[in-house]
Design an enzyme around this catalytic site. Sequence first.
Site, PDB file in Angstrom:
ATOM      1  N   PRO A   2      82.370  45.088 -13.513  1.00  0.00           N
ATOM      2  CA  PRO A   2      81.955  45.463 -14.871  1.00  0.00           C
ATOM      3  C   PRO A   2      82.594  44.601 -15.956  1.00  0.00           C
ATOM      4  O   PRO A   2      82.057  44.497 -17.055  1.00  0.00           O
ATOM      5  CB  PRO A   2      82.403  46.930 -14.980  1.00  0.00           C
ATOM      6  CG  PRO A   2      82.387  47.424 -13.578  1.00  0.00           C
ATOM      7  CD  PRO A   2      82.861  46.264 -12.754  1.00  0.00           C
ATOM      8  N   HIS A  30      86.755  48.756  -1.149  1.00  0.00           N
ATOM      9  CA  HIS A  30      88.201  48.556  -1.231  1.00  0.00           C
ATOM     10  C   HIS A  30      88.644  47.337  -0.432  1.00  0.00           C
ATOM     11  O   HIS A  30      89.817  47.243  -0.050  1.00  0.00           O
ATOM     12  CB  HIS A  30      88.943  49.807  -0.730  1.00  0.00           C
ATOM     13  CG  HIS A  30      88.683  51.031  -1.538  1.00  0.00           C
ATOM     14  ND1 HIS A  30      87.609  51.844  -1.293  1.00  0.00           N
ATOM     15  CD2 HIS A  30      89.335  51.562  -2.597  1.00  0.00           C
ATOM     16  CE1 HIS A  30      87.607  52.852  -2.159  1.00  0.00           C
ATOM     17  NE2 HIS A  30      88.640  52.696  -2.969  1.00  0.00           N
TER      18      HIS A  30
END
Length: 268
Positions: A28, A68
Amino acid sequence: IVGTAYGLAVRGDYKPVVEIQFGDYIWPAFMQIRDEVASLRFRSYNQWACPMVIRVAVGGYIHGGLYHSQSIDGFFTHIPGIQVVFPSNAADAKGLLKTACREENPVLFCEHKGLYRQGFASTPEPDSNYLIPFGLAKIKKPGDDVTVITWGMLVQRSLDAAQKIQEKTGTSVEVIDLRTLIPLDKESILDSVKKTGKILIVHEDTLTSGFGGEIAAIIASEAFERLDAPVMRVAAKDTPVPYGPELENAMLPQEADVLNALENLVSY
């Protein structure tokens, strides 16, 4: 996080050192890093600077699955204006981080989350003012027959594979830890190429468009006549990082993959 750091850096009153955990969640902020942070010097005709450090935990081998375990270093080496740092042990992490905090340009500081609790990554603190210049690789193991160029988590796996093939065949393997990808220590790479003539590049990112391809291109362009074998690469398969441990182990490069590649190089 990045927008706040950008504002603080441009003001000049602070040196922001921020953390995005994990690298999987940096996307983002990618637009602002790419279009604002990295390009500020260029856009302002060098009248403005954006000195900041973005610490980010990256990488797999922790059975963390897709969100992750991503390797992001290859993406950011493609952005002019960003320096990319990737230590493999505690002492280097300290020396490079202190240097990053003194830089006048943005630094992406990659910390492999799989190294945080590894005994082999624990190293004595040299001294409280320890600084490592960017663009200075480290020869972790000298050798004469084959060169392994690597960084991050794969440094230790490469060292282990190098030791095993030396015990098995007597092959002397040089292992180079790049420590910083941007700037890149081309001199150490080319010096080792000229010495051994056989090169294996090992990294955790996917094979296609991974930073190892850039290193291979540099070697082919500037030291082709010194090669005794094709430049070889060991990297992750071109898939997302799986959730299942067995699938993750199959997708990410392992010590056995490095050892197998070294054996193939020795046969040339």
